[in-house]
Structure formats: C-alpha cells, structure tokens
Write a protein that holds these residues in place. Structure first.
Motif, mmCIF file in Angstrom:
data_model
loop_
_atom_site.group_PDB
_atom_site.id
_atom_site.type_symbol
_atom_site.label_atom_id
_atom_site.label_comp_id
_atom_site.label_asym_id
_atom_site.label_seq_id
_atom_site.Cartn_x
_atom_site.Cartn_y
_atom_site.Cartn_z
ATOM 1 N N MET A 1 0.826 -1.213 0.000
ATOM 2 C CA MET A 1 0.000 0.000 0.000
ATOM 3 C C MET A 1 0.862 1.266 0.000
ATOM 4 O O MET A 1 0.548 2.225 -0.701
ATOM 5 N N SER A 2 1.937 1.257 0.758
ATOM 6 C CA SER A 2 2.815 2.433 0.823
ATOM 7 C C SER A 2 3.470 2.715 -0.521
ATOM 8 O O SER A 2 3.497 3.859 -0.986
ATOM 9 N N THR B 1 11.745 5.359 -2.637
ATOM 10 C CA THR B 1 12.562 5.787 -1.504
ATOM 11 C C THR B 1 11.705 6.518 -0.474
ATOM 12 O O THR B 1 11.843 6.296 0.736
ATOM 13 N N GLU B 2 10.806 7.376 -0.941
ATOM 14 C CA GLU B 2 9.906 8.114 -0.042
ATOM 15 C C GLU B 2 9.035 7.150 0.760
ATOM 16 O O GLU B 2 8.728 7.406 1.925
ATOM 17 N N ALA B 3 8.666 6.029 0.142
ATOM 18 C CA ALA B 3 7.849 5.018 0.831
ATOM 19 C C ALA B 3 8.688 4.205 1.814
ATOM 20 O O ALA B 3 8.138 3.475 2.640
ATOM 21 N N GLY B 4 10.025 4.311 1.730
ATOM 22 C CA GLY B 4 10.894 3.624 2.676
ATOM 23 C C GLY B 4 11.473 2.320 2.155
ATOM 24 O O GLY B 4 11.960 1.498 2.939
ATOM 25 N N TYR B 5 11.516 2.162 0.831
ATOM 26 C CA TYR B 5 12.011 0.905 0.239
ATOM 27 C C TYR B 5 13.086 1.220 -0.779
ATOM 28 O O TYR B 5 13.392 2.384 -1.044
ATOM 29 N N ASP B 6 13.675 0.165 -1.341
ATOM 30 C CA ASP B 6 14.786 0.324 -2.263
ATOM 31 C C ASP B 6 14.451 -0.215 -3.635
ATOM 32 O O ASP B 6 13.913 -1.316 -3.759
#
Length: 73
Positions: A23-24, A65-70
């Motif tokens: 979802m993020s 990146t904003e969602a916290g992933y790579d």
C-alpha cells in the motif's frame, strides 16, 4: 489490470514484507503526475506502473525511496 495506458514501466522493489508495504509503495508511485495505475507483487517485488506519459526511472525511484524501500538495479 484493466487500465489501458500507453506507457508501461516495470521495476523491482526490495524490502517489502506485507500488504502495508504494498500500500505504501502504491500510494507514493500513484502520486507521480501521469500515473494511471500501479500493480505491486509482494512475492516477487515486481512493480508495474501504467501511465499516460513516459515516467522516468528516477521519478519512480524517488517515490519508492519516499515510501521507505529500495529500487533494485
């Protein structure tokens, strides 16, 4: 996916472990101008972006990146 968009981009995302992750990522990519739909596979990490314009890889990478992933290269 039923949306017909002329531009399709597929990337792979690392670090997603649950539906909240999906979802993020979907939410952040959906905010990119021109994006019509986002399909995320939790199992493979594949993300398909359908848009009405060509979306640059760096735009997708910034959203991930904003969602916290790579983004996997």
């Amino acid at each position: 996916m039923s949306v017909e968009a002329p531009f399709r981009t597929q990337v792979t995302v690392a670090g997603m472990t649950c539906q909240h992750c999906v979802m993020s990522v979907t939410e952040e990519i959906s905010e990119i101008h021109g994006v019509d739909a986002v399909e995320v596979s939790l199992e493979s990490g594949a993300v398909t972006v359908l848009a009405d314009r060509e979306v640059a890889r760096h735009e997708i990478a910034a959203a991930i990146t904003e969602a916290g992933y790579d983004l996997v290269d």
